[in-house]
Design a protein around this motif. Structure first.
Motif, PDB file in Angstrom:
ATOM      1  N   UNK A   1       0.844  -1.081  -0.719  1.00  0.00           N
ATOM      2  CA  UNK A   1      -0.035  -0.038   0.177  1.00  0.00           C
ATOM      3  C   UNK A   1       0.939   0.911  -0.413  1.00  0.00           C
ATOM      4  N   UNK A   2       2.045   1.186   0.750  1.00  0.00           N
ATOM      5  CA  UNK A   2       2.749   2.790   0.751  1.00  0.00           C
ATOM      6  C   UNK A   2       3.644   2.473  -0.323  1.00  0.00           C
ATOM      7  N   UNK A   3       3.803   1.520  -1.140  1.00  0.00           N
ATOM      8  CA  UNK A   3       4.728   1.912  -2.482  1.00  0.00           C
ATOM      9  C   UNK A   3       3.256   2.161  -3.522  1.00  0.00           C
ATOM     10  N   UNK A   4       2.314   1.829  -3.673  1.00  0.00           N
ATOM     11  CA  UNK A   4       1.487   1.733  -3.983  1.00  0.00           C
ATOM     12  C   UNK A   4       1.300   3.683  -4.254  1.00  0.00           C
ATOM     13  N   UNK A   5       0.888   3.775  -2.742  1.00  0.00           N
ATOM     14  CA  UNK A   5       0.471   5.456  -2.654  1.00  0.00           C
ATOM     15  C   UNK A   5       1.454   6.305  -3.294  1.00  0.00           C
ATOM     16  N   UNK A   6       2.991   6.148  -2.800  1.00  0.00           N
ATOM     17  CA  UNK A   6       3.612   7.120  -3.561  1.00  0.00           C
ATOM     18  C   UNK A   6       4.285   7.268  -5.191  1.00  0.00           C
ATOM     19  N   UNK A   7       4.138   5.516  -6.064  1.00  0.00           N
ATOM     20  CA  UNK A   7       3.906   5.507  -7.080  1.00  0.00           C
ATOM     21  C   UNK A   7       2.861   6.375  -7.560  1.00  0.00           C
TER      22      UNK A   7
ATOM     23  N   UNK B   1       8.543  28.465  -6.160  1.00  0.00           N
ATOM     24  CA  UNK B   1       7.522  27.490  -5.561  1.00  0.00           C
ATOM     25  C   UNK B   1       7.465  25.580  -5.582  1.00  0.00           C
ATOM     26  N   UNK B   2       7.855  25.342  -4.426  1.00  0.00           N
ATOM     27  CA  UNK B   2       7.809  23.278  -4.286  1.00  0.00           C
ATOM     28  C   UNK B   2       5.930  23.248  -4.838  1.00  0.00           C
ATOM     29  N   UNK B   3       6.720  21.982  -5.392  1.00  0.00           N
ATOM     30  CA  UNK B   3       5.478  21.002  -5.856  1.00  0.00           C
ATOM     31  C   UNK B   3       4.736  20.883  -4.250  1.00  0.00           C
ATOM     32  N   UNK B   4       3.628  21.052  -4.458  1.00  0.00           N
ATOM     33  CA  UNK B   4       2.689  20.608  -3.101  1.00  0.00           C
ATOM     34  C   UNK B   4       2.405  19.356  -2.964  1.00  0.00           C
ATOM     35  N   UNK B   5       2.333  18.798  -1.662  1.00  0.00           N
ATOM     36  CA  UNK B   5       1.639  16.944  -1.824  1.00  0.00           C
ATOM     37  C   UNK B   5       0.009  17.074  -2.442  1.00  0.00           C
ATOM     38  N   UNK B   6      -0.547  16.051  -3.077  1.00  0.00           N
ATOM     39  CA  UNK B   6      -1.599  16.291  -3.412  1.00  0.00           C
ATOM     40  C   UNK B   6      -2.668  15.585  -2.451  1.00  0.00           C
TER      41      UNK B   6
ATOM     42  N   UNK C   1      -7.063   8.971   9.447  1.00  0.00           N
ATOM     43  CA  UNK C   1      -6.995   9.322   8.126  1.00  0.00           C
ATOM     44  C   UNK C   1      -5.516  10.159   8.257  1.00  0.00           C
ATOM     45  N   UNK C   2      -4.954  11.060   9.348  1.00  0.00           N
ATOM     46  CA  UNK C   2      -3.618  11.895   9.543  1.00  0.00           C
ATOM     47  C   UNK C   2      -2.758  10.721   9.448  1.00  0.00           C
ATOM     48  N   UNK C   3      -2.814   9.866  10.513  1.00  0.00           N
ATOM     49  CA  UNK C   3      -1.619   8.898  10.644  1.00  0.00           C
ATOM     50  C   UNK C   3      -1.286   7.244   8.816  1.00  0.00           C
ATOM     51  N   UNK C   4      -2.537   7.470   8.608  1.00  0.00           N
ATOM     52  CA  UNK C   4      -2.278   7.076   7.054  1.00  0.00           C
ATOM     53  C   UNK C   4      -1.535   8.313   6.151  1.00  0.00           C
ATOM     54  N   UNK C   5      -1.779   9.229   6.539  1.00  0.00           N
ATOM     55  CA  UNK C   5      -0.508  10.366   5.167  1.00  0.00           C
ATOM     56  C   UNK C   5       0.684  10.904   5.692  1.00  0.00           C
ATOM     57  N   UNK C   6       0.831   9.963   6.938  1.00  0.00           N
ATOM     58  CA  UNK C   6       2.278   9.670   7.624  1.00  0.00           C
ATOM     59  C   UNK C   6       2.413  11.939   8.445  1.00  0.00           C
ATOM     60  N   UNK C   7       0.996  11.926   8.896  1.00  0.00           N
ATOM     61  CA  UNK C   7       0.851  13.110  10.057  1.00  0.00           C
ATOM     62  C   UNK C   7       0.622  12.420  11.159  1.00  0.00           C
TER      63      UNK C   7
END
Length: 831
Positions: free
Chosen positions: A84-90, A269-274, A597-603
């Motif tokens: 899941x993490x690799x799929x999310x990063x991809x 400007x930096x690219x923002x995370x979707x 949801x926060x934890x899933x998005x690495x927060x």
């Protein structure tokens, strides 16, 4: 032992042939039977032991199986986690790459395929030329010359030589590439379009046998392959001329780039995370929150229908405030309205003539009793301070001056009421008068008695009045007043007793019941309105300053003292319970989902509690719990019948009962409900972020909020400065600027353009013009427009970084959003 062995030998065998059993005698048959019975019992016990052992083994096997299955599930989750993490990063990488590719394509398309303004070739114009000259001190001097399209190189060279005092015959102009400019050509022909217009004034080489310079050699070198040419450029790149060229090129690039603000900003400007906000918005949450909004609005409407409370209190306010013609007064006099009371004489006039016209009407056709039922007693409560032991005992800074004026009646009275300064002694002169009046009505029925049981000559503590009369602390014009004081009670159910009441007021005034030592006089009564089925608590507070000035304040509150009695009230209670169930669901399950949801998005999950959703959820839960607990504690103790009996005081020994505290609680609970609606509104806006446009606007405000903090750091000190200046100038003279709080409200009205400037101009025109003009220029034109600029800038950033279209929802994704996941999984497993 021997006997038993002999008996065992005589016993017949258990497994003997059945044909031989017929030959057994009675004794052997008995022994065989006994032995068979023993064997049967042993078999049964053995079978039970086996069954228990099998059951134990089965339990052990089940536990081990469950443990193995748990380990397998854990292993699968761990394996799936990395997938899941690799799929999310991809997916994130693909989204970024696609967005970046789209932006690059858009910008390149705009640059490459934009049509020029005209098809004809536009000849560029040259206005200035930079000429550099190196003197003998090895310093390079630059000078700009203005030229036009007809200026020749010879003219420019002569002008430069005259400026630096050299001979034109010995110097020549060269380009930055060391190319000599011919004298007969024009200056603009020395440069290409887009080239820096700069020339060097150098001395001519008159000796033809001298060695050429490196630049001259480089200029006449033959063309070489690309790699060798690049190598040669690298070899000469680090000399003085190469460094200057690189610096010039870099400066030119930066200057040209800054002219294109959008492109320059885009590169920085930096690219923002979707954003993953759409994945956490579920249909069930929208339904739950919508139901909570509908129930809250419906419950509020049931408790406070539109316009009911306003028109109810409007009738009381008009009756109390207006001036009235009073009976038994000199012709031409009137009973003052409550807001016309400003002196002690006005207060006695209002108590003697205006108050009876309100609560004891005689000759008027329409009054409070016409449309309402006045309940119990009207209470008149006075709070006094102690008389100073000496004229200077309460003086803080002017004790010496007051001491010198002691013979002229100068004296410092206590400014405020507290445990040390409040008067608690009995009015002995008033005591005998009041006891005679009470004795005169002792034979009268309780319902026909004018005076209540509480003696006005005796001071009652705040604790006593809170316990026996339910009197609460009230906010006056100057300060807050507790429940203590001297209190007189008059029944609202009697008629034809106005003269007796006015006689009491006459003696009260003669005995000094209200004097220069008085700091507050509070008149309180309650009523019930038949049309609106509402109760009204009325408190008229006369705050008296040490200077003798009196400021009245009327507190009117509509309320109901009991819940869950009528059908409508039961409906309101059931709505509260339904909302409480929804609130528990939000506090437990929605909170868990948001943190996950926060934890899933690495927060960190705790960031949910400080986010907009978390603040709204916590605010709704807190408001709902506060409303339910507060309402059930304050409005479910006594029935309406018991309350009516207590207010009417049928026994005649309890006296006045106040509803001010209960009415204030009723209003405060409704205000908490209003605050809850604010949280609900913000929470519903979060769901609208499924729409891309709403999401971009929401994200714009969130980004602008960070800059607002810095702007507020400029706005607040400036606003406070204007407030203090206006309070210092107008505070001692104008009521609207008497306190800092009032002054802040006046400047808020100035921001809205609703300030009455006539009173400012009438007092001090110069200061009024100065403050208003400066306030408008600094606050309205500068600081408030900065807020607009911050929002526009944030919107610009959002449009550049996140204006691309979001992911399109497939049909399956829409189905999974509308239908619960368990139903979708069941359908997929069946098909």
């Amino acid at each position: 032992m021997n006997t038993n062995s002999a008996e065992d030998e005589d016993e017949a065998p258990v497994d003997c042939d059945p044909t031989e059993m017929d030959n057994l005698n009675m004794e052997q048959a008995k022994k065989l039977y006994v032995k068979l019975r023993r064997e049967q019992k042993r078999s049964v016990i053995y079978q039970q032991n086996l069954q228990r052992k099998m059951q134990k083994l089965k339990v052990d096997l089940d536990s081990r199986t469950e443990e193995v299955e748990g380990l397998q599930r854990t292993l699968q989750l761990a394996q799936r986690k990395y997938e899941d993490e690799s799929r999310s990063l991809q997916k994130e990488h693909e989204f970024k790459a696609k967005a970046q590719e789209d932006r690059i394509r858009d910008y390149l398309s705009e640059v490459l395929y934009t049509k020029p303004s005209s098809s004809k070739k536009v000849e560029y114009e040259l206005e200035t030329v930079m000429v550099s000259f190196v003197r003998s001190d090895n310093f390079r001097y630059n000078l700009a010359f203005r030229v036009d399209g007809r200026t020749a190189v010879t003219e420019l060279c002569n002008s430069a030589c005259r400026y630096w005092g050299v001979s034109p015959e010995e110097y020549v102009l060269k380009t930055m590439a060391s190319n000599k400019c011919q004298d007969e050509i024009l200056v603009k022909q020395c440069f290409k379009q887009g080239e820096i217009a700069q020339l060097r004034l150098e001395k001519k080489r008159l000796d033809p046998t001298s060695t050429p310079t490196d630049d001259e050699l480089k200029a006449i070198q033959p063309k070489v392959p690309h790699k060798k040419k690049q190598q040669q450029q690298n070899d000469v790149q680090y000399d003085a001329a190469g460094v200057n060229a690189i610096q010039k090129q870099h400066d030119n690039y930066n200057s040209e780039l800054r002219r294109m603000g959008g492109a320059y900003f885009l590169l920085r400007t930096k690219n923002t995370k979707p954003s993953e906000h759409a994945s956490k918005i579920k249909l069930r949450d929208i339904i739950i929150w919508t139901a909570l909004v509908v129930l809250t609005f419906y419950g509020y409407w049931l408790r406070r229908p539109t316009g009911y409370d306003y028109w109810l209190l409007k009738g009381f306010e008009d009756e109390i405030v207006r001036s009235q013609a009073a009976t038994n007064m000199t012709s031409g006099d009137v009973a003052l309205g409550v807001y016309e009371v400003h002196t002690t004489d006005d207060l006695w006039n209002w108590l003697k003539y205006s108050l009876p016209n309100i609560v004891f009407p005689q000759n008027t056709t329409f009054n409070l009793k016409t449309h309402n039922m006045l309940l119990g007693y009207v209470a008149i409560r006075a709070q006094n301070v102690k008389k100073p032991l000496s004229p200077t005992s309460n003086c803080q800074q002017n004790a010496e001056l007051v001491g010198q004026l002691e013979g002229k009646g100068a004296m410092c009275y206590p400014e405020g009421l507290n445990a040390e300064t409040q008067e608690t002694r009995d009015f002995s002169a008033l005591q005998s008068y009041w006891q005679n009046r009470i004795a005169s009505q002792s034979g009268v029925e309780v319902a026909s008695r004018l005076r209540g049981p509480t003696p006005p000559w005796r001071w009652q503590s705040a604790e006593y009045n809170e316990d026996h009369h339910a009197i609460s602390t009230l906010q006056g014009y100057y300060t807050r007043y507790d429940a203590s004081g001297y209190m007189a009670e008059y029944s609202l159910g009697v008629s034809g007793m106005v003269d007796a009441y006015r006689e009491d007021m006459y003696y009260f005034r003669n005995y000094g019941w209200i004097s220069p030592l008085t700091r507050s006089v509070i008149v309180s009564f309650s009523a019930y309105n038949f049309a609106y089925d509402k109760w009204v608590s009325c408190d008229i507070i006369f705050s008296k300053a040490p200077s003798g000035a009196i400021e009245p304040l009327v507190e009117l509150h509509a309320f109901r003292p009991k819940i869950a009695e009528t059908k409508e009230e039961l409906t309101e209670t059931y709505i509260d319970y339904a909302r409480l169930v929804i609130i528990f669901y939000i506090g437990i399950f929605v909170g868990m989902a948001e943190r996950h949801h926060k934890i899933k998005n690495h927060k960190a999950g705790c960031w949910y509690h400080v986010s907009t959703n978390g603040i709204c959820d916590i605010g709704c839960v807190a408001c709902m719990l506060c409303v339910v607990i507060w309402r059930n504690v304050k409005f479910s103790q006594s029935s309406t019948k018991e309350i009516m009996q207590r207010v009417a005081d049928t026994s005649g020994d309890k006296g006045y009962y106040s509803f001010s505290g209960q009415a204030t609680d009723f209003v405060q609970i409704l205000r908490v409900e209003g605050l809850m609606m604010v949280f609900l509104s913000f929470r519903m806006v979060n769901f609208f972020r499924l729409n891309r446009t709403v999401y971009l606007i929401w994200h714009t405000l969130g980004m602008a909020l960070k800059s607002f903090l810095f702007v507020i750091a400029l706005f607040v000190p400036t606003f406070v400065g204007f407030t203090l200046v206006a309070h210092t100038i107008y505070g001692p003279y104008l009521d609207n600027y008497a306190t800092v709080t009032k002054t802040v409200l006046q400047f808020y009205r100035l921001l809205e353009g609703d300030l009455d400037v006539d009173e400012l101009m009438g007092f001090d025109t110069i200061w009024a013009v100065f403050i208003i003009v400066c306030f408008y220029v600094i606050i309205n034109y500068f600081l408030l427009n900065v807020f607009i600029a911050v929002v526009v800038d944030a919107y610009y950033v959002v449009q550049i970084t996140q204006a691309t279209a979001g992911d399109k929802w497939s049909t399956m994704k829409k189905v999974r959003w509308f239908v619960p996941g368990i139903l979708v999984n069941m359908y997929q497993s069946l098909t």
